[in-house]
Write an enzyme that holds these catalytic residues in place. Structure first.
Site, PDB file in Angstrom:
ATOM      1  N   GLY A  11       0.829  -1.213   0.000  1.00  0.00           N
ATOM      2  CA  GLY A  11       0.000   0.000   0.000  1.00  0.00           C
ATOM      3  C   GLY A  11       0.860   1.258   0.000  1.00  0.00           C
ATOM      4  NE  ARG A  72      -1.932  -4.523  -2.006  1.00  0.00           N
ATOM      5  CZ  ARG A  72      -1.677  -3.942  -0.851  1.00  0.00           C
ATOM      6  NH1 ARG A  72      -0.694  -4.337  -0.101  1.00  0.00           N
ATOM      7  NH2 ARG A  72      -2.401  -2.941  -0.430  1.00  0.00           N
ATOM      8  N   GLY A 102       5.322  -2.210   3.645  1.00  0.00           N
ATOM      9  CA  GLY A 102       4.824  -2.760   4.900  1.00  0.00           C
ATOM     10  C   GLY A 102       5.414  -4.135   5.180  1.00  0.00           C
ATOM     11  CG  ASP A 103       3.142  -6.739   7.628  1.00  0.00           C
ATOM     12  OD1 ASP A 103       2.638  -6.430   6.533  1.00  0.00           O
ATOM     13  OD2 ASP A 103       2.472  -7.103   8.608  1.00  0.00           O
ATOM     14  CB  THR A 125       2.096   1.006   6.157  1.00  0.00           C
ATOM     15  OG1 THR A 125       0.708   0.845   6.488  1.00  0.00           O
ATOM     16  CG2 THR A 125       2.905   0.647   7.387  1.00  0.00           C
ATOM     17  CG  ASP A 127      -2.522   0.371   7.747  1.00  0.00           C
ATOM     18  OD1 ASP A 127      -3.446   1.206   7.584  1.00  0.00           O
ATOM     19  OD2 ASP A 127      -2.248  -0.503   6.913  1.00  0.00           O
ATOM     20  CG  ASP A 129       0.274  -2.437  10.095  1.00  0.00           C
ATOM     21  OD1 ASP A 129       1.209  -1.833   9.552  1.00  0.00           O
ATOM     22  OD2 ASP A 129      -0.501  -3.189   9.470  1.00  0.00           O
ATOM     23  NE  ARG A 162     -28.670  14.331  11.721  1.00  0.00           N
ATOM     24  CZ  ARG A 162     -28.600  15.020  10.593  1.00  0.00           C
ATOM     25  NH1 ARG A 162     -27.438  15.405  10.110  1.00  0.00           N
ATOM     26  NH2 ARG A 162     -29.691  15.316   9.932  1.00  0.00           N
ATOM     27  NE  ARG A 171      -2.241  -4.012   6.847  1.00  0.00           N
ATOM     28  CZ  ARG A 171      -1.190  -4.718   6.459  1.00  0.00           C
ATOM     29  NH1 ARG A 171      -1.314  -5.540   5.441  1.00  0.00           N
ATOM     30  NH2 ARG A 171      -0.030  -4.619   7.060  1.00  0.00           N
TER      31      ARG A 171
HETATM   32  P1  ADP Z   1       2.582  -4.459   2.524  1.00  0.00           P
HETATM   33  O1  ADP Z   1       4.027  -4.435   2.167  1.00  0.00           O
HETATM   34  O2  ADP Z   1       1.967  -3.092   2.531  1.00  0.00           O
HETATM   35  O3  ADP Z   1       2.336  -5.260   3.776  1.00  0.00           O
HETATM   36  P2  ADP Z   1       1.613  -6.717   0.920  1.00  0.00           P
HETATM   37  O4  ADP Z   1       1.397  -7.599   2.115  1.00  0.00           O
HETATM   38  O5  ADP Z   1       0.592  -6.721  -0.157  1.00  0.00           O
HETATM   39  O6  ADP Z   1       1.812  -5.184   1.321  1.00  0.00           O
HETATM   40  O7  ADP Z   1       3.024  -7.116   0.291  1.00  0.00           O
HETATM   41  C1  ADP Z   1       3.524  -6.446  -0.846  1.00  0.00           C
HETATM   42  C2  ADP Z   1       4.235  -7.432  -1.743  1.00  0.00           C
HETATM   43  O8  ADP Z   1       5.339  -8.040  -1.049  1.00  0.00           O
HETATM   44  C3  ADP Z   1       3.393  -8.615  -2.214  1.00  0.00           C
HETATM   45  O9  ADP Z   1       2.564  -8.312  -3.312  1.00  0.00           O
HETATM   46  C4  ADP Z   1       4.474  -9.616  -2.583  1.00  0.00           C
HETATM   47  O10 ADP Z   1       5.018  -9.341  -3.866  1.00  0.00           O
HETATM   48  C5  ADP Z   1       5.535  -9.351  -1.531  1.00  0.00           C
HETATM   49  N1  ADP Z   1       5.392 -10.316  -0.421  1.00  0.00           N
HETATM   50  C6  ADP Z   1       4.473 -10.313   0.555  1.00  0.00           C
HETATM   51  N2  ADP Z   1       4.607 -11.375   1.383  1.00  0.00           N
HETATM   52  C7  ADP Z   1       5.657 -12.082   0.897  1.00  0.00           C
HETATM   53  C8  ADP Z   1       6.311 -13.305   1.277  1.00  0.00           C
HETATM   54  N3  ADP Z   1       5.895 -13.996   2.343  1.00  0.00           N
HETATM   55  N4  ADP Z   1       7.354 -13.726   0.526  1.00  0.00           N
HETATM   56  C9  ADP Z   1       7.774 -13.029  -0.547  1.00  0.00           C
HETATM   57  N5  ADP Z   1       7.198 -11.886  -0.961  1.00  0.00           N
HETATM   58  C10 ADP Z   1       6.161 -11.406  -0.271  1.00  0.00           C
END
Ligand code: ADP
Length: 319
Positions: A11, A72, A102-103, A125, A127, A129, A162, A171
């Site tokens: 995100g 993504r 993010g994570d 992010t 969030d 988080d 109201r 999230r």
């Molecule tokens: P955020 O980074 O905001 O948490 P996502 O969870 O959608 O967003 O992760 C972003 C991208 O990181 C995913 O579309 C994917 O390409 C990669 N990614 C996420 N989790 C993994 C994982 N366990 N192993 C490898 N790549 C990952």
């Protein structure tokens, strides 16, 4: 290390551009070539990679979103996808990568590091988080966007009698809701981290109404469910006229606050320093106003904690 890449993933968040700028400028400052990778891991796999110059990141520090775009990329979760990404890095001679996201993005960064490509994660992010950092890039801007919206809703709220339910993002984390609730004097904050019974929420609203409160603001974190569902249940239980606003994606946009720009500049530059020191598989963060770095896996295994004394305080101040 002579060539470093930078990408944004997952995100988007206001302040990501300031982080990209810091990475690029810090590399150039150290005579390291810097490459912008467009569309996150998807663009890495597909080779959307361009050398950046000083001017590539001019005039972006104040802009929301990410000029490197984001995506993504399910393919990156597979070994084949990551092998393609490594081929691209090799063919461009890129030796290290800064991943702003993010994570999920950090998990990808960790996996690349395990395959021999040093990566550093920068938490971006709205969030807030991510564990092992007090703040993520974008949180402060999103919070200020929420406050501005609630202030406006308050103006109309005081004119009518109201109850207003406002659903905010985050999230599974209640950070935006909790900080916004305290900053805006909301009567009730509903967050995933606190299991307040619905009856208590209704009691508080009824007591406030009996004491002559003309309106109530209730902030619902998206992690506990739909603001519309809460609005309906609250109206049925209290018989108070209730309106619902879902702030939605406005929270993700806008010019970053000074706080986010400074945070992003510090964390982006720190990520480059770590790569140049030979470190890898780490995330940068800020704790007690000090720059820190932690192993990504160890950091993600800890739990992101909200300061629940703020929740108690908001209750005490909104009696
Ligand atoms: P955020 O980074 O905001 O948490 P996502 O969870 O959608 O967003 O992760 C972003 C991208 O990181 C995913 O579309 C994917 O390409 C990669 N990614 C996420 N989790 C993994 C994982 N366990 N192993 C490898 N790549 C990952």
């Amino acid at each position: 290390m002579k060539k470093i890449g930078v990408l944004t993933s997952g995100g988007d968040a206001p302040g990501m551009n300031a982080a990209i700028r810091a990475v690029a400028r810090k590399c150039i400052y150290h005579n390291v070539e810097v490459y912008g990778i467009y569309y996150g891991y998807q663009g890495l796999i597909e080779g959307h990679i361009k050398k950046m110059e000083l001017g590539s990141v001019g005039d972006i520090i104040q802009r929301g979103g990410t000029t490197l775009y984001t995506a993504r990329c399910p393919e990156f979760k597979t070994e084949e996808g990551r092998a393609k990404a490594i081929e691209q890095l090799k063919s461009h001679g890129i030796e290290g990568l800064v991943v702003i996201g993010g994570d999920g993005s950090f998990m990808g960064a960790k996996k690349l590091t395990e395959l021999g490509y040093p990566c550093i994660g920068v938490p971006g992010t709205i969030d807030n988080d991510i564990p092992a950092t007090d703040f993520t890039i974008g949180f402060d801007t999103a919070l200020n966007t929420v406050i501005e919206a609630i202030d406006k809703i308050r103006d109309t709220a005081t004119s009518h009698e109201r109850t207003y339910v406002i659903e905010v993002m985050g999230r599974n984390a209640g950070d935006i809701a909790l900080w916004a609730g305290l900053a805006d004097g909301a009567e009730t904050i509903i967050i995933p981290e606190v299991d307040d019974s619905f009856d208590d929420i209704v009691d508080r609203l009824n007591r406030g109404h009996e004491r002559g409160k003309r309106h109530s603001i209730i902030i619902v974190a998206e992690g506990v469910g739909s603001g519309f569902d809460y609005g309906k249940r609250i109206q049925e239980a209290t018989e108070l006229e209730t309106r619902v606003t879902v702030l939605g994606h406005t929270q993700r946009g806008g010019s970053p606050t000074a706080f986010d720009r400074v945070l992003a500049s510090r964390l982006g530059a720190q990520a480059v320093d770590l790569l140049l020191e030979g470190k890898a598989g780490r995330m940068v963060g800020i704790q007690n106003n000090q720059l820190v770095d932690h192993d990504i896996i160890e950091a993600l295994e800890t739990k992101h904690e909200l300061d629940l004394s703020m929740y108690q305080l908001s209750k005490e101040l909104s009696i």
